[in-house]
Write an enzyme that holds these catalytic residues in place. Sequence first.
Site, PDB file in Angstrom:
ATOM      1  CB  ILE A   3      32.749  -0.706 -79.338  1.00 31.61           C
ATOM      2  CG1 ILE A   3      31.386  -1.395 -79.527  1.00 31.61           C
ATOM      3  CG2 ILE A   3      33.083  -0.502 -77.868  1.00 31.61           C
ATOM      4  CD1 ILE A   3      31.378  -2.852 -79.127  1.00 31.61           C
ATOM      5  CG  ASN A  10      35.894  -6.748 -64.055  1.00 27.61           C
ATOM      6  OD1 ASN A  10      34.923  -6.656 -63.306  1.00 27.61           O
ATOM      7  ND2 ASN A  10      36.725  -5.743 -64.263  1.00 27.61           N
ATOM      8  N   GLY A  12      40.646  -1.259 -70.828  1.00 19.98           N
ATOM      9  CA  GLY A  12      40.231  -1.569 -72.187  1.00 19.98           C
ATOM     10  C   GLY A  12      38.849  -1.044 -72.529  1.00 19.98           C
ATOM     11  CG  ASP A  22      34.580  -3.004 -68.052  1.00 15.71           C
ATOM     12  OD1 ASP A  22      33.432  -2.525 -68.155  1.00 15.71           O
ATOM     13  OD2 ASP A  22      34.978  -3.594 -67.030  1.00 15.71           O
ATOM     14  CB  SER A  58      38.203 -13.456 -74.056  1.00 14.50           C
ATOM     15  OG  SER A  58      37.313 -13.581 -72.979  1.00 14.50           O
ATOM     16  CB  THR A  59      41.195 -10.949 -78.247  1.00 14.48           C
ATOM     17  OG1 THR A  59      40.632  -9.653 -78.445  1.00 14.48           O
ATOM     18  CG2 THR A  59      40.299 -12.016 -78.841  1.00 14.48           C
ATOM     19  N   GLY A  60      42.068  -9.361 -75.274  1.00 15.78           N
ATOM     20  CA  GLY A  60      43.003  -8.389 -74.707  1.00 15.78           C
ATOM     21  C   GLY A  60      43.722  -8.985 -73.513  1.00 15.78           C
ATOM     22  CE1 TYR A  75      40.027 -10.594 -67.824  1.00 14.25           C
ATOM     23  CE2 TYR A  75      38.023 -11.555 -68.679  1.00 14.25           C
ATOM     24  CZ  TYR A  75      38.673 -10.816 -67.730  1.00 14.25           C
ATOM     25  OH  TYR A  75      37.968 -10.305 -66.671  1.00 14.25           O
TER      26      TYR A  75
END
Length: 170
Positions: free
Chosen positions: A10, A23, A31, A33, A122-124, A126
Amino acid sequence: MKIEVIQGDIIKVEVDVIVNATNSSLLGGGGVDGAIHRVGGSKILEDCQKIRNRQGKCKTGEAVITTAGNLPAKKVIHTVGPVYNGGQRLEKEKELLANCYKNSLELAKENNFKSIAFPNISTGIYKFPRELAAQIAIKTVKENTVLEKVIFVCFDDENYKIYKNYLEKE
């Protein structure tokens, strides 16, 4: 509105605004972020610190906007996805995930942007179930058509195949 799915990073996508799955501290992490903060540079962190000083942490489902620093996008929208709790609060978690997309789209619209790129929120770490997250993301974007172009950027092959399948079914 045009919806695309691509596999890639991305931080390299050329759109008006990219979305950061962050977060609640807004101070960077792992990740996507961590990558956004590393490549975007210190200006992003400075903006995040100003937001924290003004409003405190960013709540789950909410979104804030900062500079994009050294990234090819004009801005970065930071949103906090829900942590998947084994489905114990599934309806609430689904609503919070949908809010990440809705609130990000609304912020992009308010800033007169025409294109946006989303990661797989949220798929990592989290641990939100990938299939369910893709369904929520695509449904929410289609229900909130406020921009000309939306790109789902999948870093890994599994998410890419899931998103591609759902978009082809539509």
